[in-house]
Design a protein around this motif. Sequence first.
Motif, mmCIF file in Angstrom:
data_model
loop_
_atom_site.group_PDB
_atom_site.id
_atom_site.type_symbol
_atom_site.label_atom_id
_atom_site.label_comp_id
_atom_site.label_asym_id
_atom_site.label_seq_id
_atom_site.Cartn_x
_atom_site.Cartn_y
_atom_site.Cartn_z
ATOM 1 N N LEU A 291 17.041 -4.471 -2.340
ATOM 2 C CA LEU A 291 17.246 -3.736 -1.091
ATOM 3 C C LEU A 291 18.109 -4.557 -0.145
ATOM 4 O O LEU A 291 18.035 -5.785 -0.118
ATOM 5 C CB LEU A 291 15.899 -3.439 -0.427
ATOM 6 C CG LEU A 291 14.875 -2.674 -1.276
ATOM 7 C CD1 LEU A 291 13.560 -2.538 -0.516
ATOM 8 C CD2 LEU A 291 15.407 -1.301 -1.651
ATOM 9 N N SER A 292 18.911 -3.870 0.633
ATOM 10 C CA SER A 292 19.796 -4.538 1.583
ATOM 11 C C SER A 292 18.992 -5.301 2.635
ATOM 12 O O SER A 292 17.957 -4.825 3.123
ATOM 13 C CB SER A 292 20.699 -3.510 2.269
ATOM 14 O OG SER A 292 21.422 -4.099 3.320
ATOM 15 N N ARG A 293 19.470 -6.474 2.978
ATOM 16 C CA ARG A 293 18.807 -7.296 4.009
ATOM 17 C C ARG A 293 18.923 -6.675 5.400
ATOM 18 O O ARG A 293 18.200 -7.052 6.319
ATOM 19 C CB ARG A 293 19.404 -8.701 4.009
ATOM 20 C CG ARG A 293 18.978 -9.550 2.826
ATOM 21 C CD ARG A 293 19.739 -10.853 2.757
ATOM 22 N NE ARG A 293 21.132 -10.633 2.401
ATOM 23 C CZ ARG A 293 22.011 -11.601 2.190
ATOM 24 N NH1 ARG A 293 21.641 -12.854 2.322
ATOM 25 N NH2 ARG A 293 23.248 -11.335 1.861
ATOM 26 N N SER A 294 19.829 -5.714 5.554
ATOM 27 C CA SER A 294 20.019 -5.088 6.864
ATOM 28 C C SER A 294 19.006 -3.968 7.125
ATOM 29 O O SER A 294 18.952 -3.420 8.222
ATOM 30 C CB SER A 294 21.441 -4.517 6.968
ATOM 31 O OG SER A 294 21.630 -3.482 6.013
ATOM 32 N N LEU A 295 18.221 -3.638 6.108
ATOM 33 C CA LEU A 295 17.260 -2.548 6.278
ATOM 34 C C LEU A 295 16.083 -2.970 7.154
ATOM 35 O O LEU A 295 15.572 -4.084 7.043
ATOM 36 C CB LEU A 295 16.722 -2.113 4.907
ATOM 37 C CG LEU A 295 17.684 -1.347 3.989
ATOM 38 C CD1 LEU A 295 17.040 -1.133 2.627
ATOM 39 C CD2 LEU A 295 18.082 -0.009 4.594
ATOM 40 N N SER A 296 15.638 -2.056 7.991
ATOM 41 C CA SER A 296 14.468 -2.314 8.832
ATOM 42 C C SER A 296 13.200 -2.166 7.992
ATOM 43 O O SER A 296 13.214 -1.508 6.943
ATOM 44 C CB SER A 296 14.421 -1.318 9.988
ATOM 45 O OG SER A 296 14.219 -0.012 9.489
ATOM 46 N N PRO A 297 12.069 -2.774 8.418
ATOM 47 C CA PRO A 297 10.803 -2.605 7.682
ATOM 48 C C PRO A 297 10.421 -1.145 7.488
ATOM 49 O O PRO A 297 9.889 -0.764 6.445
ATOM 50 C CB PRO A 297 9.793 -3.340 8.571
ATOM 51 C CG PRO A 297 10.607 -4.355 9.307
ATOM 52 C CD PRO A 297 11.934 -3.700 9.547
ATOM 53 N N THR A 298 10.715 -0.315 8.497
ATOM 54 C CA THR A 298 10.401 1.116 8.386
ATOM 55 C C THR A 298 11.212 1.766 7.273
ATOM 56 O O THR A 298 10.690 2.558 6.478
ATOM 57 C CB THR A 298 10.701 1.833 9.724
ATOM 58 O OG1 THR A 298 9.966 1.210 10.771
ATOM 59 C CG2 THR A 298 10.333 3.307 9.632
ATOM 60 N N MET A 299 12.514 1.414 7.211
ATOM 61 C CA MET A 299 13.386 1.989 6.191
ATOM 62 C C MET A 299 12.986 1.499 4.805
ATOM 63 O O MET A 299 13.008 2.261 3.830
ATOM 64 C CB MET A 299 14.846 1.614 6.479
ATOM 65 C CG MET A 299 15.855 2.483 5.737
ATOM 66 S SD MET A 299 15.769 4.195 6.295
ATOM 67 C CE MET A 299 16.772 4.992 5.047
ATOM 68 N N ILE A 300 12.600 0.236 4.699
ATOM 69 C CA ILE A 300 12.158 -0.312 3.414
ATOM 70 C C ILE A 300 10.936 0.446 2.915
ATOM 71 O O ILE A 300 10.825 0.794 1.738
ATOM 72 C CB ILE A 300 11.859 -1.818 3.537
ATOM 73 C CG1 ILE A 300 13.173 -2.604 3.743
ATOM 74 C CG2 ILE A 300 11.134 -2.330 2.293
ATOM 75 C CD1 ILE A 300 12.973 -4.082 3.965
ATOM 76 N N SER A 301 10.012 0.701 3.834
ATOM 77 C CA SER A 301 8.803 1.446 3.482
ATOM 78 C C SER A 301 9.151 2.848 2.999
ATOM 79 O O SER A 301 8.571 3.354 2.038
ATOM 80 C CB SER A 301 7.867 1.520 4.688
ATOM 81 O OG SER A 301 6.730 2.298 4.392
ATOM 82 N N GLU A 302 10.134 3.483 3.654
ATOM 83 C CA GLU A 302 10.578 4.820 3.278
ATOM 84 C C GLU A 302 11.211 4.800 1.885
ATOM 85 O O GLU A 302 10.967 5.677 1.054
ATOM 86 C CB GLU A 302 11.589 5.344 4.304
ATOM 87 C CG GLU A 302 12.123 6.746 4.008
ATOM 88 C CD GLU A 302 11.078 7.835 4.173
ATOM 89 O OE1 GLU A 302 11.321 8.952 3.716
ATOM 90 O OE2 GLU A 302 9.999 7.555 4.743
#
Length: 333
Positions: A291-302
């Motif tokens: 996963l991209s390091r620029s992703l927010s925790p919320t987006m990672i969870s999604e």
Amino acid sequence: MLVNQFDQIITLIKQSQNSALRLVNKELINLYWNIGEYISNKVENSEWGKSVVEELASHIQKTEPGIKGFSDKNLWRMKQFYETYKDLPKLSPLVREISWTNNLIIFSRAKTNEEKEFYLKLCIDERFSKRELERQISSSLFERIMIGNEKLSPVLRELHPNISNTFKDSYIFDFLKLSETHNESDLQKGLVSQLRNFILELGKDFLFIGEEYKLQVGNSDFYVDLLLYHRGLQCLVAFELKADKFKPEHLGQLNFYLEALDRDVKKSNENPSIGILLCKDKDSEVVEYALSRSLSPTMISEYQTQLPDKKLLQKKLHELFEKSKNIDGNKES
């Protein structure tokens, strides 16, 4: 007695095939040289710039949609290729004797004209494949021989792969408007094809984009095993299949692909690309997400909520390899 006579006919067939491959390759290199020369002259005379070359690439695509290999990046490569060798009459005939892919590797990685000449001649004499050429350059063969006064090892001298493999170059297939798969069916591609069908069945939000999806980074080509698009997540999803034990560098390679996808393929309204690595050795199956390091925790969870379950992918991977093992076993028997 008859078998020996039949083998002579097979030898004639292979000799003719090899001659045809050499001729096609030479014509392809001549074409790239001439296009490179044309673009170089236009740029030198300030008639053309970057936008014109991009327009040319678009025009070729619209006018002849079946012709591949003429993106703006490839057109700039042709210009660089011509400019690299135009004042080197000793080397320019040699470049016609090797594949375009090997030419790209040599003129982008060799630092001096002497090193270029060394690898050009070596490719011709030893019929190097892309993989073998990259391995020798990475091992600094030229420097070791020049500085250490080494000789080519007997193993290297005996390395003469079939010439059809030497010129098994996607650019030749593109040039002739052929599909590379028409001439080749191996385990990896069979597995990727089955994996694609499974993933498309798994979730209706997945859309197929391509197998062996080509990415151009600098003067090198890289291929993503399987590229899909996820409608719910609105992002590209790259799948890489490794038929060996998981290694950290596998994830590094996949992250490299994701950066290239985000830079050159992803649209501005889409989310960062994600990768799924599948590794299978004789004992276990490993599935990892990149996963991209620029992703927010919320987006990672999604992402993790909507992506296929790892255990399900591991199970399918095991089934695919068991199936391929049984097929190979039946062929041998």
